[in-house]
Design a protein around this motif. Structure first.
Motif, short mmCIF file in Angstrom:
data_model
loop_
_atom_site.label_atom_id
_atom_site.label_comp_id
_atom_site.label_asym_id
_atom_site.label_seq_id
_atom_site.Cartn_x
_atom_site.Cartn_y
_atom_site.Cartn_z
N MET A 123 0.71 -1.17 0.03
CA MET A 123 -0.02 -0.06 -0.03
C MET A 123 0.86 1.33 -0.20
SD MET A 123 -3.47 -0.28 -0.06
CE MET A 123 -4.26 0.89 1.11
N GLY A 124 2.17 1.11 0.18
CA GLY A 124 2.87 2.38 0.16
C GLY A 124 3.30 2.64 1.64
N GLN A 125 3.77 4.09 1.81
CA GLN A 125 4.52 4.27 3.16
C GLN A 125 3.34 5.34 3.80
OE1 GLN A 125 8.23 6.00 2.67
NE2 GLN A 125 9.03 5.44 4.65
N ALA A 126 3.26 5.07 4.82
CA ALA A 126 2.18 6.02 5.75
C ALA A 126 3.33 7.08 6.01
CB ALA A 126 2.03 5.42 7.22
N THR A 127 2.77 8.35 6.39
CA THR A 127 3.30 9.39 6.94
C THR A 127 2.35 10.44 7.95
OG1 THR A 127 4.46 11.67 6.35
CG2 THR A 127 2.86 10.84 4.75
N PHE A 128 3.19 10.87 8.82
CA PHE A 128 2.35 11.52 9.91
C PHE A 128 2.62 12.92 9.87
CE2 PHE A 128 3.72 7.56 11.41
CZ PHE A 128 2.74 6.76 11.88
N ARG A 129 3.27 13.50 8.76
CA ARG A 129 3.38 14.80 8.30
C ARG A 129 2.13 15.60 8.27
NH1 ARG A 129 5.52 16.55 4.24
NH2 ARG A 129 5.49 14.35 3.07
N ALA A 130 1.88 16.86 8.92
CA ALA A 130 0.77 17.58 8.84
C ALA A 130 0.56 17.84 7.29
CB ALA A 130 0.80 18.65 9.60
N VAL A 159 -2.70 10.58 9.86
CA VAL A 159 -1.85 9.60 9.03
C VAL A 159 -2.37 9.95 7.40
CG1 VAL A 159 -0.83 7.18 8.59
CG2 VAL A 159 -2.05 7.87 10.91
N SER A 160 -1.34 10.04 6.65
CA SER A 160 -1.70 10.04 5.14
C SER A 160 -1.18 8.67 4.87
CB SER A 160 -0.89 10.97 4.32
OG SER A 160 -1.15 10.74 3.02
N VAL A 161 -2.05 7.82 4.00
CA VAL A 161 -1.37 6.72 3.32
C VAL A 161 -1.53 6.76 1.93
CG1 VAL A 161 -1.77 5.03 5.31
CG2 VAL A 161 -3.46 5.18 3.54
N GLY A 162 -1.56 8.15 1.54
CA GLY A 162 -1.88 8.43 -0.11
C GLY A 162 -3.39 9.28 0.16
N ASN A 163 -4.10 8.87 0.85
CA ASN A 163 -5.41 9.51 1.31
C ASN A 163 -5.44 9.87 2.89
OD1 ASN A 163 -5.88 6.76 2.12
ND2 ASN A 163 -7.81 7.06 1.82
N PRO A 164 -6.12 10.98 3.30
CA PRO A 164 -5.80 11.33 4.69
C PRO A 164 -6.78 10.64 5.73
CG PRO A 164 -7.29 12.98 3.52
CD PRO A 164 -7.10 11.89 2.45
N HIS A 165 -6.17 10.37 6.94
CA HIS A 165 -7.01 9.93 8.20
C HIS A 165 -6.67 10.41 9.24
CE1 HIS A 165 -8.08 6.49 5.55
NE2 HIS A 165 -6.84 6.53 4.94
N CYS A 166 -7.49 10.47 10.15
CA CYS A 166 -7.52 11.08 11.48
C CYS A 166 -8.02 9.97 12.57
CB CYS A 166 -8.74 12.34 11.56
SG CYS A 166 -9.09 12.84 13.32
N VAL A 167 -6.99 9.54 13.30
CA VAL A 167 -7.36 8.24 14.07
C VAL A 167 -7.42 8.82 15.47
CG1 VAL A 167 -6.27 5.94 14.91
CG2 VAL A 167 -5.50 6.85 12.51
N VAL A 168 -8.37 8.46 16.31
CA VAL A 168 -8.50 8.76 17.60
C VAL A 168 -8.65 7.32 18.43
CG1 VAL A 168 -9.92 10.16 19.16
CG2 VAL A 168 -9.82 10.95 16.80
N PHE A 169 -7.69 7.30 19.53
CA PHE A 169 -7.54 6.26 20.29
C PHE A 169 -8.22 6.30 21.58
CE2 PHE A 169 -4.25 4.52 17.45
CZ PHE A 169 -4.94 3.08 17.44
N LYS A 170 -8.94 5.30 21.97
CA LYS A 170 -9.26 5.23 23.54
C LYS A 170 -8.47 4.20 24.12
CE LYS A 170 -13.98 6.56 24.21
NZ LYS A 170 -15.26 6.18 24.97
N GLU A 171 -8.14 4.08 25.37
CA GLU A 171 -7.26 3.12 26.09
C GLU A 171 -8.08 1.80 25.85
OE1 GLU A 171 -5.66 4.36 29.64
OE2 GLU A 171 -5.08 6.25 28.54
N ALA A 172 -6.94 0.92 26.00
CA ALA A 172 -7.04 -0.43 25.97
C ALA A 172 -8.59 -0.71 27.21
CB ALA A 172 -6.03 -1.28 26.19
N GLY A 173 -9.54 -1.53 26.94
CA GLY A 173 -10.40 -1.68 27.98
C GLY A 173 -11.82 -0.84 27.98
N GLU A 174 -11.46 0.19 27.16
CA GLU A 174 -12.39 1.09 26.88
C GLU A 174 -13.13 1.10 25.70
OE1 GLU A 174 -10.96 5.21 29.36
OE2 GLU A 174 -10.73 5.12 26.98
N SER A 175 -14.41 1.50 25.12
CA SER A 175 -15.15 1.23 23.99
C SER A 175 -15.63 2.46 23.43
CB SER A 175 -16.03 -0.07 24.10
OG SER A 175 -17.01 0.35 24.90
N TRP A 176 -15.67 2.30 21.95
CA TRP A 176 -16.59 3.59 21.24
C TRP A 176 -17.91 2.95 21.01
CZ3 TRP A 176 -14.56 8.30 21.01
CH2 TRP A 176 -13.14 8.28 20.73
N THR A 177 -18.83 3.86 20.91
CA THR A 177 -20.25 3.65 20.39
C THR A 177 -20.47 3.82 19.19
OG1 THR A 177 -21.30 5.41 21.45
CG2 THR A 177 -20.94 3.80 23.10
#
Ligand SMILES: N[C@@H](CCC[C@H](N)C(=O)O)C(=O)O
Length: 289
Positions: A123-130, A159-177
Protein backbone atom coordinates in the motif's frame (compact mmCIF):
# COMPACT_ATOMS: atom_id res chain seq x y z
CA UNK A 1 -20.98 -4.48 -22.59
CA UNK A 2 -22.49 -0.96 -22.98
CA UNK A 3 -22.81 0.77 -19.58
CA UNK A 4 -21.63 -2.45 -17.93
CA UNK A 5 -20.61 -2.71 -14.29
CA UNK A 6 -18.95 -5.18 -11.92
CA UNK A 7 -19.95 -5.14 -8.29
CA UNK A 8 -17.77 -6.42 -5.44
CA UNK A 9 -17.07 -5.92 -1.78
CA UNK A 10 -14.23 -6.19 0.70
CA UNK A 11 -15.64 -7.06 4.14
CA UNK A 12 -18.91 -5.26 3.32
CA UNK A 13 -17.24 -2.12 1.89
CA UNK A 14 -18.89 -2.27 -1.55
CA UNK A 15 -17.84 -0.76 -4.86
CA UNK A 16 -19.08 -0.64 -8.42
CA UNK A 17 -16.28 -1.00 -11.00
CA UNK A 18 -16.67 0.53 -14.46
CA UNK A 19 -14.59 0.95 -17.57
CA UNK A 20 -15.25 4.52 -18.81
CA UNK A 21 -14.59 3.29 -22.37
CA UNK A 22 -17.75 1.15 -22.08
CA UNK A 23 -19.90 4.03 -20.78
CA UNK A 24 -22.15 6.19 -22.97
CA UNK A 25 -21.66 9.07 -20.47
CA UNK A 26 -18.88 10.78 -18.47
CA UNK A 27 -18.58 9.97 -14.74
CA UNK A 28 -19.43 13.47 -13.47
CA UNK A 29 -20.01 14.08 -9.72
CA UNK A 30 -23.80 14.18 -10.31
CA UNK A 31 -23.83 10.86 -12.19
CA UNK A 32 -21.57 9.26 -9.54
CA UNK A 33 -24.02 10.37 -6.83
CA UNK A 34 -26.93 8.93 -8.84
CA UNK A 35 -25.29 5.52 -9.37
CA UNK A 36 -24.13 5.26 -5.71
CA UNK A 37 -27.53 6.25 -4.28
CA UNK A 38 -28.75 3.38 -2.03
CA UNK A 39 -32.45 3.91 -2.89
CA UNK A 40 -32.55 5.40 -6.38
CA UNK A 41 -29.42 3.87 -7.91
CA UNK A 42 -27.24 0.75 -7.72
CA UNK A 43 -26.11 1.77 -4.24
CA UNK A 44 -22.41 1.73 -3.41
CA UNK A 45 -19.65 3.02 -1.12
CA UNK A 46 -18.00 4.34 -4.30
CA UNK A 47 -17.07 3.83 -7.94
CA UNK A 48 -13.78 2.43 -9.22
CA UNK A 49 -12.96 3.48 -12.79
CA UNK A 50 -10.36 1.76 -14.95
CA UNK A 51 -7.90 4.36 -16.26
CA UNK A 52 -4.86 4.38 -18.53
CA UNK A 53 -1.40 4.45 -16.92
CA UNK A 54 2.09 5.08 -18.29
CA UNK A 55 3.76 3.98 -15.03
CA UNK A 56 1.85 0.84 -14.06
CA UNK A 57 -0.01 -2.12 -15.59
CA UNK A 58 -3.33 -0.35 -14.87
CA UNK A 59 -4.60 3.01 -13.69
CA UNK A 60 -7.45 3.47 -11.20
CA UNK A 61 -9.65 6.49 -10.37
CA UNK A 62 -11.59 6.21 -7.10
CA UNK A 63 -14.82 8.14 -6.51
CA UNK A 64 -16.72 8.57 -3.26
CA UNK A 65 -20.56 8.38 -3.27
CA UNK A 66 -20.77 12.18 -2.76
CA UNK A 67 -19.03 12.57 -6.15
CA UNK A 68 -15.61 13.58 -4.74
CA UNK A 69 -12.42 11.81 -5.82
CA UNK A 70 -10.20 9.85 -3.40
CA UNK A 71 -6.50 9.23 -3.82
CA UNK A 72 -6.46 5.64 -2.55
CA UNK A 73 -8.71 2.83 -1.32
CA UNK A 74 -7.48 -0.43 0.20
CA UNK A 75 -10.69 -2.40 -0.23
CA UNK A 76 -11.17 -0.70 -3.59
CA UNK A 77 -7.78 -1.97 -4.77
CA UNK A 78 -8.62 -5.58 -3.84
CA UNK A 79 -12.00 -5.29 -5.60
CA UNK A 80 -10.35 -3.71 -8.65
CA UNK A 81 -7.80 -6.56 -8.72
CA UNK A 82 -10.60 -9.13 -8.61
CA UNK A 83 -12.41 -7.30 -11.45
CA UNK A 84 -9.25 -7.32 -13.61
CA UNK A 85 -8.80 -11.06 -13.03
CA UNK A 86 -12.49 -12.05 -13.33
CA UNK A 87 -13.13 -10.10 -16.53
CA UNK A 88 -9.94 -11.33 -18.23
CA UNK A 89 -8.39 -7.83 -18.35
CA UNK A 90 -5.24 -9.53 -17.02
CA UNK A 91 -3.93 -13.07 -16.95
CA UNK A 92 -1.25 -12.06 -14.43
CA UNK A 93 -1.50 -12.89 -10.73
CA UNK A 94 0.76 -10.00 -9.75
CA UNK A 95 0.58 -6.52 -11.26
CA UNK A 96 0.92 -2.81 -10.49
CA UNK A 97 -1.80 -0.14 -10.26
CA UNK A 98 -1.33 3.63 -10.38
CA UNK A 99 -3.66 5.63 -8.13
CA UNK A 100 -3.67 9.37 -7.39
CA UNK A 101 -2.21 8.38 -3.99
CA UNK A 102 0.75 6.48 -5.48
CA UNK A 103 1.71 3.23 -7.21
CA UNK A 104 0.81 -0.08 -5.54
CA UNK A 105 1.68 -3.73 -6.25
CA UNK A 106 -0.96 -6.41 -5.90
CA UNK A 107 -0.65 -10.21 -5.61
CA UNK A 108 -3.83 -12.26 -6.07
CA UNK A 109 -4.64 -15.40 -4.08
CA UNK A 110 -6.69 -17.62 -6.38
CA UNK A 111 -8.93 -20.30 -4.80
CA UNK A 112 -9.83 -23.81 -6.07
CA UNK A 113 -12.72 -22.35 -8.11
CA UNK A 114 -10.28 -20.09 -9.98
CA UNK A 115 -11.56 -16.96 -8.20
CA UNK A 116 -9.24 -14.29 -6.80
CA UNK A 117 -10.64 -14.71 -3.27
CA UNK A 118 -8.03 -12.57 -1.53
CA UNK A 119 -5.27 -10.13 -2.38
CA UNK A 120 -2.10 -8.78 -0.83
CA UNK A 121 -1.45 -5.12 -1.60
CA UNK A 122 1.79 -3.20 -1.04
CA UNK A 123 0.00 0.00 0.00
CA UNK A 124 2.99 2.38 0.13
CA UNK A 125 4.41 4.28 3.10
CA UNK A 126 2.46 5.98 5.87
CA UNK A 127 3.45 9.48 6.91
CA UNK A 128 2.38 11.51 9.95
CA UNK A 129 3.46 14.86 8.45
CA UNK A 130 0.79 17.56 8.78
CA UNK A 131 1.49 18.87 5.28
CA UNK A 132 0.77 15.46 3.75
CA UNK A 133 -2.86 15.18 4.90
CA UNK A 134 -3.12 18.22 4.73
CA UNK A 135 -3.77 19.59 8.24
CA UNK A 136 -3.30 23.25 9.14
CA UNK A 137 -1.94 22.58 12.67
CA UNK A 138 1.59 23.93 13.03
CA UNK A 139 3.14 20.64 14.15
CA UNK A 140 5.60 18.64 12.07
CA UNK A 141 4.07 15.25 12.88
CA UNK A 142 0.44 14.85 13.97
CA UNK A 143 1.02 12.57 16.95
CA UNK A 144 -1.72 12.82 19.60
CA UNK A 145 -2.52 16.34 18.43
CA UNK A 146 -5.28 18.26 20.23
CA UNK A 147 -8.64 18.82 18.52
CA UNK A 148 -12.12 19.97 19.58
CA UNK A 149 -15.02 18.26 17.83
CA UNK A 150 -18.75 17.89 18.60
CA UNK A 151 -18.14 19.57 21.98
CA UNK A 152 -15.40 17.10 23.00
CA UNK A 153 -11.65 17.63 23.56
CA UNK A 154 -9.79 14.81 21.80
CA UNK A 155 -6.29 13.79 20.76
CA UNK A 156 -5.75 12.46 17.24
CA UNK A 157 -2.96 10.97 15.18
CA UNK A 158 -3.00 12.17 11.58
CA UNK A 159 -1.83 9.68 8.96
CA UNK A 160 -1.61 9.88 5.19
CA UNK A 161 -1.36 6.59 3.29
CA UNK A 162 -1.99 8.48 0.03
CA UNK A 163 -5.38 9.57 1.38
CA UNK A 164 -5.91 11.38 4.72
CA UNK A 165 -6.89 9.80 8.04
CA UNK A 166 -7.60 11.07 11.56
CA UNK A 167 -7.20 8.28 14.13
CA UNK A 168 -8.58 8.80 17.65
CA UNK A 169 -7.61 6.15 20.20
CA UNK A 170 -9.31 5.21 23.45
CA UNK A 171 -7.36 3.23 26.06
CA UNK A 172 -7.38 -0.58 26.06
CA UNK A 173 -10.48 -1.82 27.89
CA UNK A 174 -12.56 1.22 26.88
CA UNK A 175 -14.91 1.23 23.90
CA UNK A 176 -16.46 3.51 21.28
CA UNK A 177 -20.17 3.47 20.51
CA UNK A 178 -21.89 3.87 17.13
CA UNK A 179 -23.36 7.10 18.49
CA UNK A 180 -19.77 8.37 19.03
CA UNK A 181 -19.06 7.57 15.37
CA UNK A 182 -22.21 9.27 14.08
CA UNK A 183 -21.42 12.50 15.96
CA UNK A 184 -17.59 12.63 15.83
CA UNK A 185 -17.31 11.19 12.28
CA UNK A 186 -18.93 14.09 10.40
CA UNK A 187 -17.53 16.72 12.83
CA UNK A 188 -13.94 15.51 12.23
CA UNK A 189 -14.42 14.87 8.48
CA UNK A 190 -15.43 18.50 7.97
CA UNK A 191 -13.20 20.03 10.70
CA UNK A 192 -11.56 23.31 9.56
CA UNK A 193 -8.13 21.84 10.45
CA UNK A 194 -8.50 19.50 7.41
CA UNK A 195 -8.91 21.61 4.24
CA UNK A 196 -9.38 18.49 2.05
CA UNK A 197 -11.57 16.80 4.73
CA UNK A 198 -10.45 13.49 6.25
CA UNK A 199 -11.38 9.86 6.88
CA UNK A 200 -11.94 9.11 10.58
CA UNK A 201 -11.19 6.04 12.69
CA UNK A 202 -12.31 5.61 16.30
CA UNK A 203 -9.83 3.02 17.53
CA UNK A 204 -9.04 0.93 20.59
CA UNK A 205 -6.23 -1.58 21.24
CA UNK A 206 -7.74 -5.03 21.87
CA UNK A 207 -4.56 -7.13 22.18
CA UNK A 208 -0.77 -6.92 21.87
CA UNK A 209 -1.09 -7.11 18.05
CA UNK A 210 -4.76 -6.25 17.58
CA UNK A 211 -6.94 -3.15 17.35
CA UNK A 212 -10.66 -2.53 16.71
CA UNK A 213 -11.84 0.43 14.65
CA UNK A 214 -15.13 2.11 13.76
CA UNK A 215 -14.91 3.92 10.43
CA UNK A 216 -16.33 7.17 9.08
CA UNK A 217 -15.18 7.67 5.49
CA UNK A 218 -14.72 11.01 3.79
CA UNK A 219 -17.45 11.38 1.18
CA UNK A 220 -19.17 8.14 2.19
CA UNK A 221 -19.99 8.22 5.93
CA UNK A 222 -20.11 5.09 8.07
CA UNK A 223 -18.69 1.98 6.35
CA UNK A 224 -18.33 -1.64 7.49
CA UNK A 225 -14.62 -1.79 6.69
CA UNK A 226 -11.85 0.22 5.05
CA UNK A 227 -8.44 -0.90 3.85
CA UNK A 228 -6.70 2.46 3.92
CA UNK A 229 -8.29 3.18 7.34
CA UNK A 230 -6.89 -0.15 8.61
CA UNK A 231 -3.43 0.80 7.30
CA UNK A 232 -3.65 4.26 8.91
CA UNK A 233 -4.92 3.00 12.29
CA UNK A 234 -2.33 0.17 12.37
CA UNK A 235 0.45 2.70 11.59
CA UNK A 236 -0.81 5.04 14.34
CA UNK A 237 -1.03 2.17 16.85
CA UNK A 238 2.57 1.11 16.11
CA UNK A 239 3.82 4.72 16.18
CA UNK A 240 2.15 5.28 19.59
CA UNK A 241 3.65 2.02 20.93
CA UNK A 242 0.17 0.55 21.57
CA UNK A 243 0.78 -2.66 19.56
CA UNK A 244 3.54 -4.51 17.75
CA UNK A 245 3.14 -5.58 14.11
CA UNK A 246 1.85 -7.38 12.14
CA UNK A 247 -1.42 -5.78 13.25
CA UNK A 248 -4.79 -7.53 13.09
CA UNK A 249 -7.38 -4.81 12.43
CA UNK A 250 -10.91 -5.78 13.41
CA UNK A 251 -13.88 -3.82 12.02
CA UNK A 252 -17.66 -4.33 11.99
CA UNK A 253 -17.33 -6.04 8.55
CA UNK A 254 -14.37 -8.29 9.43
CA UNK A 255 -10.61 -8.43 9.75
CA UNK A 256 -7.60 -7.26 7.73
CA UNK A 257 -3.98 -8.09 8.38
CA UNK A 258 -1.59 -5.14 8.14
CA UNK A 259 2.21 -5.46 8.18
CA UNK A 260 3.91 -2.23 9.25
CA UNK A 261 7.63 -2.15 8.35
CA UNK A 262 10.24 -0.10 10.25
CA UNK A 263 9.90 2.74 7.72
CA UNK A 264 6.08 2.49 7.90
CA UNK A 265 5.77 0.76 4.52
CA UNK A 266 2.46 -1.10 4.60
CA UNK A 267 1.30 -4.48 3.35
CA UNK A 268 -2.42 -5.25 3.53
CA UNK A 269 -3.88 -8.74 3.11
CA UNK A 270 -7.59 -9.47 2.99
CA UNK A 271 -10.51 -11.15 1.28
CA UNK A 272 -12.52 -9.87 -1.67
CA UNK A 273 -15.83 -11.01 -3.12
CA UNK A 274 -17.68 -10.55 -6.39
CA UNK A 275 -21.43 -9.89 -6.11
CA UNK A 276 -22.76 -9.23 -9.62
CA UNK A 277 -22.09 -8.12 -13.17
CA UNK A 278 -24.64 -6.31 -15.26
CA UNK A 279 -25.52 -3.19 -17.20
CA UNK A 280 -27.24 0.06 -16.22
CA UNK A 281 -30.62 0.25 -17.92
CA UNK A 282 -31.00 2.87 -20.69
CA UNK A 283 -33.83 4.61 -18.81
CA UNK A 284 -31.72 4.84 -15.61
CA UNK A 285 -28.84 6.34 -17.62
CA UNK A 286 -31.21 8.85 -19.28
CA UNK A 287 -32.40 9.95 -15.80
CA UNK A 288 -28.87 10.52 -14.39
CA UNK A 289 -28.10 14.20 -13.77
N1 LIG B 1 -13.06 2.43 1.51
C1 LIG B 1 -11.76 2.81 1.16
C2 LIG B 1 -11.40 4.27 1.25
C3 LIG B 1 -12.10 5.06 0.13
C4 LIG B 1 -11.65 6.48 -0.02
C5 LIG B 1 -12.00 7.37 1.14
N2 LIG B 1 -13.41 7.49 1.35
C6 LIG B 1 -11.36 8.74 0.92
O1 LIG B 1 -12.06 9.71 0.55
O2 LIG B 1 -10.14 8.86 1.10
C7 LIG B 1 -10.69 1.88 1.66
O3 LIG B 1 -10.97 0.67 1.79
O4 LIG B 1 -9.54 2.29 1.85
Amino acid sequence: MKNGFFRGHGLGNDYVVMDPKELSFTLTPGKIRGICDRHWGLGSDGILALAPSKKADFGLRIYNPDGSEAEKSGNGLRIFARYLHATGKTKKRAFTVETKGGLVSIALHVDRHGDAAAATVEMGQATFRAAALPCTLTMDELIQAPIEAAGRSLRFTGVSVGNPHCVVFKEAGESWTREDLLTLGPALEHHPLFPKRTNVQLAVPTGPKEIFILIWERGAGETQASGSSSCAAASAAVKLGLVKGPVTVKMPGGTLNIKVAGDFSLTMKGPVAEVARGALSPSFVRGLR
